[in-house]
Scaffold this active site. Structure first.
Site, PDB file in Angstrom:
ATOM      1  N   ASN A  83      10.870   3.964  13.301  1.00  0.00           N
ATOM      2  CA  ASN A  83       9.859   4.995  13.101  1.00  0.00           C
ATOM      3  C   ASN A  83      10.249   6.003  12.027  1.00  0.00           C
ATOM      4  O   ASN A  83       9.380   6.674  11.469  1.00  0.00           O
ATOM      5  CB  ASN A  83       9.605   5.722  14.429  1.00  0.00           C
ATOM      6  CG  ASN A  83       8.697   6.922  14.270  1.00  0.00           C
ATOM      7  OD1 ASN A  83       7.532   6.789  13.914  1.00  0.00           O
ATOM      8  ND2 ASN A  83       9.241   8.117  14.512  1.00  0.00           N
ATOM      9  N   SER A 134       4.632   1.005  10.109  1.00  0.00           N
ATOM     10  CA  SER A 134       4.217   0.901   8.718  1.00  0.00           C
ATOM     11  C   SER A 134       3.070   1.889   8.518  1.00  0.00           C
ATOM     12  O   SER A 134       3.179   3.056   8.884  1.00  0.00           O
ATOM     13  CB  SER A 134       3.803  -0.541   8.398  1.00  0.00           C
ATOM     14  OG  SER A 134       3.355  -0.669   7.078  1.00  0.00           O
ATOM     15  N   TYR A 148       4.727   6.070  -1.712  1.00  0.00           N
ATOM     16  CA  TYR A 148       4.628   5.848  -0.261  1.00  0.00           C
ATOM     17  C   TYR A 148       3.939   4.516   0.011  1.00  0.00           C
ATOM     18  O   TYR A 148       4.416   3.709   0.828  1.00  0.00           O
ATOM     19  CB  TYR A 148       3.849   6.986   0.402  1.00  0.00           C
ATOM     20  CG  TYR A 148       3.661   6.803   1.885  1.00  0.00           C
ATOM     21  CD1 TYR A 148       4.671   7.144   2.780  1.00  0.00           C
ATOM     22  CD2 TYR A 148       2.478   6.265   2.407  1.00  0.00           C
ATOM     23  CE1 TYR A 148       4.509   6.954   4.145  1.00  0.00           C
ATOM     24  CE2 TYR A 148       2.306   6.084   3.762  1.00  0.00           C
ATOM     25  CZ  TYR A 148       3.326   6.433   4.631  1.00  0.00           C
ATOM     26  OH  TYR A 148       3.159   6.242   5.976  1.00  0.00           O
ATOM     27  N   LYS A 152       5.581   1.114   1.942  1.00  0.00           N
ATOM     28  CA  LYS A 152       5.005   0.457   3.108  1.00  0.00           C
ATOM     29  C   LYS A 152       4.587  -0.982   2.803  1.00  0.00           C
ATOM     30  O   LYS A 152       4.680  -1.857   3.670  1.00  0.00           O
ATOM     31  CB  LYS A 152       3.815   1.265   3.649  1.00  0.00           C
ATOM     32  CG  LYS A 152       4.211   2.614   4.228  1.00  0.00           C
ATOM     33  CD  LYS A 152       5.249   2.484   5.340  1.00  0.00           C
ATOM     34  CE  LYS A 152       5.552   3.812   6.014  1.00  0.00           C
ATOM     35  NZ  LYS A 152       6.576   3.682   7.088  1.00  0.00           N
TER      36      LYS A 152
END
Length: 274
Positions: A83, A134, A148, A152
């Site tokens: 996480n 994700s 970012y 992901k």
């Protein structure tokens, strides 16, 4: 029988919410954070059911030491929830090298190091569930989140590959793909560029206007039951979208991609050469 859940980034947001949910129902949790004092509340409330540990997922050696401590303390790890991560906001052209590397270090490499450290335990057990946080931005994109998005997208490829490599060993993988939620992800936890290039002002203004709509931000508490359902499922999904915006957006994106693929079908097939 209670299970052993290992959650990174458990000091706030999704990590803390989910850790508390597992603990409340009787599971045991190894909870990590960069600042271990942020885990004091969990420790005070749940006692020896929780193992609080300081961890910077960017430090690969530290990751392996911490995972070793968890296995020695609890004897096993049943579920890993990767996480830990943060957001980087800004026009891609404006992102500094340091900002780009830090984003990839935490969101991608941090997840890789933790996964590499836990997989030997899963292999030995012939069981385990890797749950990777994700984003729906690992499937589609938004402006001002270029690096970012990229981190992901990389995580998506990583976990999907690991799923193929480990399925015969009894190891399961799930990618959790939330849309925006009212956590601190877009607040003080985020990094931002200076935003100095005037040509991108319309893009920044449009993005900011969308962000003012309170209906785009999901309620973090609503994610608890879906995550518990995924962890409890004997056949968990490879991917789980969280939120109606994530569902609607990804559904539309996949349909558009399939249409474009079909419209160029003849060119694609001809490129094989025979």
């Amino acid at each position: 029988m209670s299970r052993i859940i290992f959650i990174t980034g458990a000091s706030k947001g999704f990590g803390k919410l989910w850790a508390e949910a597992f603990l409340k129902r009787g599971d045991k949790v190894a909870a990590t954070a960069r600042n271990i004092t942020a885990l004091n509340e969990l420790a005070a409330t749940y006692g020896d059911k929780v193992l609080p540990l300081q961890l910077d997922v960017n430090n690969r050696a530290e990751v392996f030491r911490v995972v070793n401590k968890i296995e020695k303390h609890f004897g096993r790890i049943d579920v890993l929830i990767n996480n830990a991560g943060h957001g980087l906001f800004g026009i891609t052209e404006e992102v500094s090298e340091a900002q780009a590397r830090e984003q990839m270090e935490t969101n991608f490499f941090g997840s890789l190091w933790v996964t590499q450290a836990v997989l030997p335990i899963f292999r030995k057990q012939k069981s385990g569930h890797l749950v990777q946080v994700s984003s729906f931005l690992g499937i589609t994109t938004l402006p001002l989140l270029g690096i970012y998005n990229a981190s992901k997208f990389a995580v998506e490829g990583l976990i999907e590959t690991i799923g193929l490599e480990t399925a015969h060993l009894g190891i399961k993988t799930t990618l959790i793909e939330p849309n925006g939620y009212s956590t601190d992800w877009a607040g003080t936890s985020a990094t931002r560029t200076d935003g100095g290039i005037e040509d991108y002002t319309p893009v920044r203004e449009a993005f900011a206007e969308v962000g003012k709509n309170p209906n785009i931000w999901g309620k973090p508490e609503a994610t608890v039951t879906p995550v518990l359902q995924v962890v409890d499922s004997p056949n968990p999904p490879q991917r789980l979208l969280l939120g109606n915006i994530a569902y609607d957006t990804v559904h539309k994106v996949y349909n558009q991609r399939l249409k474009e693929i079909e419209s160029w079908k003849d060119v694609s097939i001809a490129a094989q050469g025979f």
